[in-house]
Motif scaffolding. Structure first.
Motif, PDB file in Angstrom:
ATOM      1  N   ILE A   1       0.872  -1.170   0.000  1.00  0.00           N
ATOM      2  CA  ILE A   1       0.000   0.000   0.000  1.00  0.00           C
ATOM      3  C   ILE A   1       0.911   1.221   0.000  1.00  0.00           C
ATOM      4  O   ILE A   1       1.783   1.350   0.864  1.00  0.00           O
ATOM      5  CB  ILE A   1      -0.921   0.021   1.226  1.00  0.00           C
ATOM      6  N   GLU A   2       0.726   2.079  -0.975  1.00  0.00           N
ATOM      7  CA  GLU A   2       1.557   3.274  -1.103  1.00  0.00           C
ATOM      8  C   GLU A   2       0.732   4.511  -0.767  1.00  0.00           C
ATOM      9  O   GLU A   2      -0.431   4.621  -1.175  1.00  0.00           O
ATOM     10  CB  GLU A   2       2.113   3.392  -2.519  1.00  0.00           C
ATOM     11  N   VAL A   3       1.331   5.412  -0.018  1.00  0.00           N
ATOM     12  CA  VAL A   3       0.645   6.660   0.311  1.00  0.00           C
ATOM     13  C   VAL A   3       1.500   7.835  -0.143  1.00  0.00           C
ATOM     14  O   VAL A   3       2.723   7.821  -0.026  1.00  0.00           O
ATOM     15  CB  VAL A   3       0.327   6.773   1.820  1.00  0.00           C
ATOM     16  N   LEU A   4       0.848   8.821  -0.686  1.00  0.00           N
ATOM     17  CA  LEU A   4       1.468  10.075  -1.107  1.00  0.00           C
ATOM     18  C   LEU A   4       0.747  11.187  -0.371  1.00  0.00           C
ATOM     19  O   LEU A   4      -0.469  11.343  -0.504  1.00  0.00           O
ATOM     20  CB  LEU A   4       1.347  10.265  -2.616  1.00  0.00           C
ATOM     21  N   ARG A   5       1.484  11.955   0.430  1.00  0.00           N
ATOM     22  CA  ARG A   5       0.880  13.034   1.198  1.00  0.00           C
ATOM     23  C   ARG A   5       1.044  14.357   0.456  1.00  0.00           C
ATOM     24  O   ARG A   5       2.108  14.639  -0.094  1.00  0.00           O
ATOM     25  CB  ARG A   5       1.518  13.103   2.586  1.00  0.00           C
ATOM     26  N   GLY A   6      -0.041  15.143   0.473  1.00  0.00           N
ATOM     27  CA  GLY A   6      -0.015  16.421  -0.220  1.00  0.00           C
ATOM     28  C   GLY A   6      -0.737  16.348  -1.550  1.00  0.00           C
ATOM     29  O   GLY A   6      -1.102  15.274  -2.026  1.00  0.00           O
ATOM     30  N   PRO A   7      -0.984  17.493  -2.197  1.00  0.00           N
ATOM     31  CA  PRO A   7      -1.752  17.530  -3.444  1.00  0.00           C
ATOM     32  C   PRO A   7      -1.184  16.625  -4.522  1.00  0.00           C
ATOM     33  O   PRO A   7       0.021  16.593  -4.762  1.00  0.00           O
ATOM     34  CB  PRO A   7      -1.664  19.012  -3.856  1.00  0.00           C
ATOM     35  N   ALA A   8      -2.078  15.882  -5.180  1.00  0.00           N
ATOM     36  CA  ALA A   8      -1.666  14.961  -6.240  1.00  0.00           C
ATOM     37  C   ALA A   8      -2.493  15.152  -7.503  1.00  0.00           C
ATOM     38  O   ALA A   8      -2.615  14.236  -8.314  1.00  0.00           O
ATOM     39  CB  ALA A   8      -1.777  13.521  -5.757  1.00  0.00           C
ATOM     40  N   SER A   9      -3.068  16.338  -7.673  1.00  0.00           N
ATOM     41  CA  SER A   9      -3.886  16.597  -8.859  1.00  0.00           C
ATOM     42  C   SER A   9      -3.089  16.489 -10.139  1.00  0.00           C
ATOM     43  O   SER A   9      -3.616  16.129 -11.194  1.00  0.00           O
ATOM     44  CB  SER A   9      -4.533  17.987  -8.757  1.00  0.00           C
ATOM     45  N   VAL A  10      -1.782  16.796 -10.092  1.00  0.00           N
ATOM     46  CA  VAL A  10      -0.951  16.713 -11.290  1.00  0.00           C
ATOM     47  C   VAL A  10      -0.836  15.277 -11.781  1.00  0.00           C
ATOM     48  O   VAL A  10      -0.587  15.029 -12.961  1.00  0.00           O
ATOM     49  CB  VAL A  10       0.447  17.311 -11.010  1.00  0.00           C
ATOM     50  N   LEU A  11      -1.071  14.312 -10.894  1.00  0.00           N
ATOM     51  CA  LEU A  11      -1.019  12.906 -11.271  1.00  0.00           C
ATOM     52  C   LEU A  11      -2.386  12.315 -11.536  1.00  0.00           C
ATOM     53  O   LEU A  11      -2.557  11.482 -12.433  1.00  0.00           O
ATOM     54  CB  LEU A  11      -0.324  12.097 -10.170  1.00  0.00           C
ATOM     55  N   TYR A  12      -3.412  12.731 -10.738  1.00  0.00           N
ATOM     56  CA  TYR A  12      -4.692  12.020 -10.767  1.00  0.00           C
ATOM     57  C   TYR A  12      -5.910  12.910 -10.948  1.00  0.00           C
ATOM     58  O   TYR A  12      -7.036  12.414 -10.921  1.00  0.00           O
ATOM     59  CB  TYR A  12      -4.846  11.210  -9.470  1.00  0.00           C
TER      60      TYR A  12
END
Length: 714
Positions: A155-166
């Motif tokens: 399970i991978e988590v990315l903290r902070g805004p990720a709109s550029v990816l998704y």
């Protein structure tokens, strides 16, 4: 070749970690080169504990360039699926909130039991959840898949805004469940059984291996049935995952997978408070109606192709068809009446969601040299078509009263029939690009851009009239720099922008069509290090996020809603993991933040400026200690702390902080078998996971539970 060599080494480390529960030698193959690598023999009864090597493992969640967390200018964390299962974290929510820094749960039946909070933002509109890199668009604030960790490789988590990816809906962060893949080299599997003190029976089956020299498969099945921890708390679920991998040619890999989930959770919407407190008199009572329904059925079909025509070029394409059908029929609100000693029940809601999503995501990665500097570039697009039908019995009504204990729950009552109310068709497309330029051995720059373009059409199914058609367009980006002064130590700084709709995109209401997307920006800096030959690692990050254009009023007396509100969060997060004395492992993480409404008079006229957002704890922490005290024995204990949270925007109702301790002991009588005793909520803490905004009821967490389990690997 520098990047390819680095990825190959990291992938080899990950394979060695994942196969640490098997015996004998294993073979791994690089997807890029097709080379075969022999891995060392592993003995589960004597293998020293490791720190996890998470910083050196490529993470597709944080970057489409397959960078490791050490190479990425963002906060990234990887939770191995084996570790989650060892600790008894059967749900994705438990694994994330007990192992990932800064995450807490707001799980409730109305959001599918999967809502999360991080970095001062909460809910599915701000914390996105993916399965194998694919998102199902959020319908009415609810997501119900993935939910089980049995089939998870990590399970991978990315903290902070990720709109550029998704795209929209990821200002707080992203959780991506990466499933186990078919093993093309060796047949193996595992069977698992468990029974606990709540009469919860669990099972799991995993089988994988080659069918021939080009075709391999994987099958994962997991399920449970339980009596629950409240009266009439019977619940069950089933998750089935199947995948086939085909090595069509030396440079073309095809895979087809289907993942199915069926959930019938506890029909429990909370416990009414007595004088603002939980009482022993009623904390196991279930005030829902006798014929209550909570049912979620999800199905994900994905076809993937990865083509590597040259050493420098890789093309990936994923086609998917996702469905979700949900049904609620419950009395959802309860309030104790001191004058009568009765509990008033209201909000007799019946709601159905019928949702389908078809789409494709395609990108191409090219490695080259620019003025002698190594460069990686990925460009791509994704397209989606989402159909959503909302059926309900609004305007919601129905009331009743029952005694505090010893009552007849009665049946669902509603003065309004349940009929289809509206349907939306959403068409979305985006184009994106991401690039990494390695200036020298110490410095690199990572940047990305995404153009997001959704169009929503909504039809009133009662009148048959199309209510609106609304289109959005937004550009988001990320730019960051990474400085690596010595091997496995990296400093980074980044700027990221993000977007959210003012309400759910595919369930956008007519009243909100006049508003644009909300925007956000984040500044972040941090440091990461893997040390002592990979036996230890630590990270530290500081950030500042501001979200603009929230719906608010200019004054308490105003009746006009405008896009003028603002919310912000500043904080610090850290993680630490160390394997020492060969048989001890310590992992810890924590987050402290200051989240507030900067400028926010609610649409109801409450001045919340300066207040803490709803459902956001400002301190969270986890500590785990594992001890392999004998060649075939291992024990562990974990402490989870979640700070107090406000239940309403006015900050007049507060749910208290809580501590939960989980522990276990594991014995491996043979190299291929394991017996474990796990205890959840060891000190039987009574705590609220979430609750109503009026503070009349709390949804309580799981009480003291002991579980005995056994597994066999074959």
């Amino acid at each position: 070749m520098f990047f390819r060599t680095a990825r190959l080494c990291a992938q080899t480390s990950l394979i060695a970690l994942i196969t640490a529960s098997t015996t004998g030698s294993a073979l791994a193959q690089s997807a890029e080169t097709g080379n075969t690598i022999a891995l060392d023999t592993v003995d589960v009864t004597t293998q020293p504990l490791g720190a996890g090597l998470n910083l050196l493992v490529p993470s597709p969640t944080a970057s489409r360039l397959d960078l490791t967390p050490l190479e990425t200018p963002a906060s990234v964390q990887i939770i191995p699926g084996d570790l989650a299962r060892e600790r008894g974290q059967y749900s994705v929510i438990d694994a994330v909130t007990q192992d990932a820094a800064g995450f807490s749960t707001n799980a409730a039946p109305g959001n599918g039991g999967t809502s999360l909070s991080t970095r001062g933002f909460s809910g599915h509109g701000s914390v996105m959840q993916l399965y194998d890199g694919t998102r199902l668009y959020v319908g009415a604030g609810t997501v119900t898949f993935p939910f089980d960790t049995w089939s998870a490789e990590r399970i991978e988590v990315l903290r902070g805004p990720a709109s550029v990816l998704y795209g929209d809906g990821a200002i707080g962060g992203v959780v991506n469940v990466v499933p186990r893949k078919p093993d093309p080299f060796k047949s193996h599997g595992e069977a698992f059984l468990a029974l606990d003190s709540l009469m919860t029976g669990r099972f799991g089956i995993d089988a994988t291996g080659p069918i021939n020299d080009r075709v391999s498969y994987r099958l994962d099945i997991a399920g449970k049935t339980s009596e629950g921890w409240v009266d009439r708390g019977d619940n069950s679920n089933l998750a089935v995952s199947a995948a086939v991998r085909v090595q069509a040619t030396d440079n073309l890999v095809l895979s087809l997978s289907n993942d199915y989930g069926l959930q019938n959770p506890q029909q429990y919407f909370g416990t009414p408070l007595i004088n603002g407190q939980i009482s022993r008199l009623n904390k196991t009572q279930n005030y829902n109606v006798l014929n209550a329904v909570d049912r979620y059925e999800d199905n994900w079909t994905q076809f993937k192709a990865e083509w590597t025509p040259t050493d420098q070029l890789t093309v990936r394409s994923t086609f998917y068809y996702l469905t979700s059908n949900r049904h609620w029929r419950n009395a959802e609100a309860y309030a104790f009446q001191p004058a009568t000693g009765l509990v008033a029940r209201s909000d007799y809601l019946e709601i159905l969601h019928d949702q389908t999503q078809a789409g494709n995501r395609t990108d191409a990665t090219y490695e080259s040299q620019i003025f002698g500097m190594a460069n990686q570039l990925v460009v791509g697009f994704d397209v989606n078509r989402i159909n959503f039908t909302h059926t309900n019995n609004s305007p919601y009504g129905g009331t009743s009263t029952v005694p505090l204990v010893g009552f007849d729950p009665g049946y669902f009552l509603s003065p309004v029939a349940t009929v289809p109310k509206y349907h939306s068709d959403t068409t979305q497309y985006s184009i994106f690009a991401e690039d990494r330029l390695v200036l020298n051995e110490q410095w690199s720059i990572v940047g990305g851009l995404r153009s997001e373009n959704p169009t929503i059409t909504r039809t009133n199914l009662v009148t048959g009239v199309q209510e609106f058609e609304k289109s959005y367009s937004a550009l988001t980006g990320r730019i960051g720099v990474v400085f690596t002064p010595i091997t496995d130590l990296a400093f980074y700084a980044s700027y990221t922008s993000g977007i959210d709709p003012v309400s759910g995109l595919i369930t956008l209401a007519s009243a909100n069509t006049k508003f644009d997307l909300t925007t956000a920006e984040q500044y972040e800096a941090g440091v990461k290090q893997s040390f002592w030959g990979g036996r230890g690692e630590w990270t530290l990050a500081v950030y500042d996020i501001t979200k603009y254009d929230l719906l608010a009023r200019s004054s308490a007396s105003s009746t006009v809603t405008e896009q003028i509100g603002q919310q912000s969060s500043r904080g610090i997060e850290g993680t630490f993991s160390l394997a020492f004395h060969e048989n001890w492992r310590l992992t810890a993480n924590g987050a402290v933040l200051d989240a507030k409404y900067d400028n926010f008079i609610t649409t109801g006229g409450i001045n919340a400026t300066g207040n803490t957002p709803v459902g956001v704890p400002e301190q969270v922490a986890n500590v785990w200690l594992t001890w392999m005290f004998a060649p075939s024995w291992k024990t562990w204990a974990g402490l989870q702390y979640v700070g107090a949270t406000w239940a309403n925007e006015a900050n007049t109702y507060r749910r208290p902080e809580y501590y939960v301790v989980n522990a276990g002991i594991e014995w491996s009588p043979t190299k291929a078998s394991t017996v474990a005793l796990k205890v959840f909520n060891l000190f039987d803490e009574t705590y609220a996971v979430t609750g109503s905004s009026t503070n009349t009821q709390w949804v309580l967490g799981q009480p003291l539970t002991a579980e005995l389990s056994a597994s066999v690997r074959f």
